[in-house]
Design a protein around this motif. Structure first.
Motif, short mmCIF file in Angstrom:
data_model
loop_
_atom_site.label_atom_id
_atom_site.label_comp_id
_atom_site.label_asym_id
_atom_site.label_seq_id
_atom_site.Cartn_x
_atom_site.Cartn_y
_atom_site.Cartn_z
N UNK A 29 0.05 14.50 9.83
CA UNK A 29 0.96 15.02 8.80
C UNK A 29 2.39 14.59 9.09
N UNK A 30 2.78 14.65 10.35
CA UNK A 30 4.14 14.25 10.75
C UNK A 30 4.36 12.76 10.48
N UNK A 31 3.39 11.94 10.83
CA UNK A 31 3.51 10.49 10.62
C UNK A 31 3.61 10.17 9.13
N UNK A 32 2.75 10.79 8.32
CA UNK A 32 2.77 10.55 6.88
C UNK A 32 4.11 10.99 6.28
N UNK A 33 4.55 12.18 6.64
CA UNK A 33 5.83 12.69 6.13
C UNK A 33 6.99 11.79 6.55
N UNK A 34 7.02 11.39 7.80
CA UNK A 34 8.08 10.51 8.30
C UNK A 34 8.05 9.15 7.62
N UNK A 35 6.84 8.62 7.42
CA UNK A 35 6.69 7.30 6.79
C UNK A 35 7.17 7.33 5.34
N UNK A 36 6.77 8.34 4.61
CA UNK A 36 7.17 8.45 3.21
C UNK A 36 8.68 8.69 3.09
N UNK A 37 9.23 9.52 3.97
CA UNK A 37 10.68 9.75 3.96
C UNK A 37 11.45 8.47 4.24
N UNK A 93 0.84 -1.20 0.00
CA UNK A 93 0.00 0.00 0.00
C UNK A 93 0.87 1.25 0.00
N UNK A 94 1.87 1.27 0.85
CA UNK A 94 2.77 2.42 0.93
C UNK A 94 3.46 2.66 -0.40
N UNK A 95 3.90 1.60 -1.03
CA UNK A 95 4.57 1.72 -2.33
C UNK A 95 3.62 2.31 -3.39
N UNK A 96 2.36 1.91 -3.35
CA UNK A 96 1.38 2.39 -4.34
C UNK A 96 1.02 3.85 -4.16
N UNK A 97 0.96 4.33 -2.91
CA UNK A 97 0.45 5.69 -2.68
C UNK A 97 1.53 6.71 -2.33
N UNK A 98 2.76 6.28 -2.12
CA UNK A 98 3.79 7.21 -1.65
C UNK A 98 4.05 8.37 -2.62
N UNK A 99 3.85 8.15 -3.90
CA UNK A 99 4.08 9.22 -4.87
C UNK A 99 2.94 10.22 -4.97
N UNK A 100 1.76 9.84 -4.54
CA UNK A 100 0.60 10.72 -4.69
C UNK A 100 0.05 11.26 -3.37
N UNK A 101 0.40 10.65 -2.27
CA UNK A 101 -0.12 11.06 -0.97
C UNK A 101 0.66 12.27 -0.46
N UNK A 102 -0.06 13.28 0.00
CA UNK A 102 0.57 14.48 0.51
C UNK A 102 0.07 14.77 1.92
N UNK A 103 0.89 15.40 2.70
CA UNK A 103 0.52 15.70 4.09
C UNK A 103 -0.68 16.64 4.16
N UNK A 104 -0.87 17.47 3.17
CA UNK A 104 -1.98 18.42 3.21
C UNK A 104 -3.34 17.73 3.19
#
Length: 92
Positions: free
Chosen positions: A48-56, A29-40
Motif C-alpha cells: 500500500x505504501x509503495x503504491x501510494x508513494x508511486x502514484x503521488x 502502465x502507471x499512466x493507464x492505471x494511476x487514476x483507478x488503482x487504489x491502495x485498498x
C-alpha cells in the motif's frame, strides 16, 4: 450488511508484487492505471505504501519514481518493519 472490498488477494502475493513492479518501472502502465488503482486493493501495508508513494510521485513529476525517491521516503517512515516488508523492500 457490510460490503466486501474487492482486492488483489485472490490472485496471490506474487501477482500483487508483479503489479507493483510494473508500476515502478513502466511509465505507460502507471499512466493507464494511476487514476483507478487504489491502495485498498493490496494486502500488505508495504505494498500500500509503495503504491501510494508511486502514484503521488507520478502525479507530481509525471514519471516513474527513482529508487532514490523510495530510499529517502523510507527513511521518513516507520511502516516497513516486519520481515515480509523487508522482503518487499529488497525488490526495490
Amino acid at each position: 450488511m457490510s460490503e466486501a472490498i474487492d482486492n488483489l488477494s485472490k490472485y496471490g502475493q506474487q501477482y500483487q508484487t508483479k503489479v507493483i513492479a510494473n508500476l515502478i518501472t513502466d511509465r505507460a502502465f502507471l499512466e493507464q492505471v494511476s487514476d483507478i488503482l487504489e491502495t485498498k486493493y493490496f494486502e500488505a501495508d508495504t505494498n500500500k505504501w509503495i503504491v501510494d508513494s508511486t502514484i503521488s510521485y507520478f502525479e507530481t513529476y509525471k514519471n516513474t519514481p527513482t529508487t532514490d525517491y523510495f530510499k529517502r521516503s523510507e527513511e521518513h517512515t516507520s511502516e516497513l518493519q516486519s520481515h515480509h516488508d523487508l522482503a518487499c523492500r529488497l525488490l526495490l
